[in-house]
Motif scaffolding. Structure first.
Motif, PDB file in Angstrom:
ATOM      1  N   LEU A  12     -83.088  15.623 -56.939  1.00 11.44           N
ATOM      2  CA  LEU A  12     -84.222  16.710 -57.115  1.00 11.44           C
ATOM      3  C   LEU A  12     -83.982  17.752 -56.222  1.00 11.44           C
ATOM      4  O   LEU A  12     -83.810  19.111 -56.591  1.00 11.44           O
ATOM      5  N   ILE A  13     -83.753  17.444 -54.813  1.00 13.46           N
ATOM      6  CA  ILE A  13     -83.671  18.718 -53.685  1.00 13.46           C
ATOM      7  C   ILE A  13     -82.731  18.698 -52.707  1.00 13.46           C
ATOM      8  O   ILE A  13     -82.775  19.167 -51.750  1.00 13.46           O
ATOM      9  N   ALA A  14     -81.583  18.110 -53.272  1.00 11.76           N
ATOM     10  CA  ALA A  14     -80.443  17.948 -52.232  1.00 11.76           C
ATOM     11  C   ALA A  14     -80.014  19.120 -51.565  1.00 11.76           C
ATOM     12  O   ALA A  14     -79.646  19.018 -50.351  1.00 11.76           O
ATOM     13  N   PRO A  15     -80.118  20.284 -52.047  1.00 15.88           N
ATOM     14  CA  PRO A  15     -79.737  21.615 -51.150  1.00 15.88           C
ATOM     15  C   PRO A  15     -80.409  21.722 -50.037  1.00 15.88           C
ATOM     16  O   PRO A  15     -79.914  22.369 -48.946  1.00 15.88           O
ATOM     17  N   HIS A  16     -81.766  21.070 -49.949  1.00 15.96           N
ATOM     18  CA  HIS A  16     -82.761  21.471 -48.916  1.00 15.96           C
ATOM     19  C   HIS A  16     -82.183  20.260 -47.608  1.00 15.96           C
ATOM     20  O   HIS A  16     -82.914  20.671 -46.620  1.00 15.96           O
ATOM     21  N   LYS A  17     -81.388  19.442 -47.881  1.00 14.47           N
ATOM     22  CA  LYS A  17     -80.913  18.385 -46.999  1.00 14.47           C
ATOM     23  C   LYS A  17     -79.788  18.795 -46.181  1.00 14.47           C
ATOM     24  O   LYS A  17     -79.163  17.925 -45.466  1.00 14.47           O
ATOM     25  N   ILE A  18     -79.159  19.882 -46.471  1.00 15.34           N
ATOM     26  CA  ILE A  18     -77.711  20.327 -45.793  1.00 15.34           C
ATOM     27  C   ILE A  18     -77.921  20.309 -44.410  1.00 15.34           C
ATOM     28  O   ILE A  18     -77.037  20.488 -43.761  1.00 15.34           O
ATOM     29  N   MET A  19     -79.085  20.563 -43.809  1.00 12.53           N
ATOM     30  CA  MET A  19     -79.274  20.699 -42.225  1.00 12.53           C
ATOM     31  C   MET A  19     -80.095  19.637 -41.783  1.00 12.53           C
ATOM     32  O   MET A  19     -80.584  19.761 -40.742  1.00 12.53           O
ATOM     33  N   ASP A  20     -80.436  18.537 -42.394  1.00 14.43           N
ATOM     34  CA  ASP A  20     -81.075  17.432 -42.107  1.00 14.43           C
ATOM     35  C   ASP A  20     -80.594  16.936 -40.449  1.00 14.43           C
ATOM     36  O   ASP A  20     -79.269  16.864 -40.427  1.00 14.43           O
ATOM     37  N   ILE A  21     -81.389  16.167 -39.784  1.00 15.54           N
ATOM     38  CA  ILE A  21     -80.901  15.298 -38.664  1.00 15.54           C
ATOM     39  C   ILE A  21     -80.021  14.390 -39.158  1.00 15.54           C
ATOM     40  O   ILE A  21     -80.272  13.768 -40.189  1.00 15.54           O
ATOM     41  N   GLY A  22     -78.955  14.139 -38.394  1.00 11.01           N
ATOM     42  CA  GLY A  22     -78.008  13.316 -38.794  1.00 11.01           C
ATOM     43  C   GLY A  22     -76.782  13.543 -39.810  1.00 11.01           C
ATOM     44  O   GLY A  22     -75.878  12.883 -40.215  1.00 11.01           O
TER      45      GLY A  22
END
Length: 235
Positions: free
Chosen positions: A135-145
């Motif tokens: 659904l929202i993968a692009p928003h996770k490119i700077m996630d912790i880890g």
């Protein structure tokens, strides 16, 4: 009877052989190595440009996101509360994303306990991690880890994102392609649940949501749509 059995056995073995050959051919075709790029400031800069292009700040401020995946799993995600209600069949799990162990679950309205509760929580966790990514993968490119690398090829900049920890399948790698406005258009993936390397998924038909951020309304792999439906954003 023995003759029929031998014929059936030959048919089964023949089908298995065809499947094996088909898998080997696919493995050869999709055997692309993970590219290597530049870590550090240049890759992070592109990451922040992508987040700006998809109004990531507005995404982080929404109250709820509703959607259904594959017509089976239904979600009411409350990001501000680190909580999501997950529904499938006769189950409901009030899943706490930061502390799964304090989640609750019901089957046909009956509260679950013990092993049944843990199984329901595990199912909700794995389903939510997978289905929310689509659904929202692009928003996770700077996630912790995560780790990032800037890839430059064919005159284009691409962003490699490696998920070192967190989620259900740490170690997965995605290489994002973006358009001239840094909005994602596709990624190639090297993931543990797919035994083929460099499979490409398209992210198209971006439309503005009620939450003030755009979202891809078409996600597909080689013409096959990823089944995300009934999306609703509550600001």
């Amino acid at each position: 009877m023995k003759k029929i059995f031998k014929i059936l056995l030959k048919i089964v073995l023949g089908l298995l052989a065809l499947l094996l050959v088909g898998f080997i051919v696919l493995k050869i075709v999709f055997s692309e190595d993970i590219p290597q790029g530049q870590k550090g400031a240049p890759s992070d800069a592109l990451g922040y440009e992508i987040l700006e292009a998809i109004n990531h700040k507005q995404f982080t401020e929404v109250k709820e996101i509703h959607w259904t995946f594959a017509g089976i799993n239904r979600y009411v995600w409350k990001p501000q509360q680190n909580a999501v209600d997950v529904f499938w069949d006769d189950y409901k799990v009030a899943y706490v994303t930061t502390y799964p162990q304090i989640s609750f679950a019901w089957e046909n309205g009956v509260k679950l306990e013990g092993e049944e509760l843990q199984e329901a929580i595990d199912h909700a966790r794995k389903s939510f991690n997978n289905d929310s990514f689509w659904l929202i993968a692009p928003h996770k490119i700077m996630d912790i880890g995560t780790e990032r690398e800037l890839i430059e090829e064919d005159g284009k900049k691409k962003l490699l994102v490696r998920y070192k920890s967190g989620g259900t399948t740490p170690g997965d790698v995605y290489v994002w392609e973006v358009d001239e406005n840094n909005r994602p258009t596709s990624f190639k993936m090297w993931v543990s649940i797919i035994p083929l390397d460099g499979i490409k998924a398209e992210w198209n038909d971006w439309k503005m949501t009620a939450g003030g951020f755009p979202m891809a309304t078409s996600r597909s792999m080689y013409g096959i749509e990823i089944p995300v439906s009934d999306v609703k954003v509550v600001k």
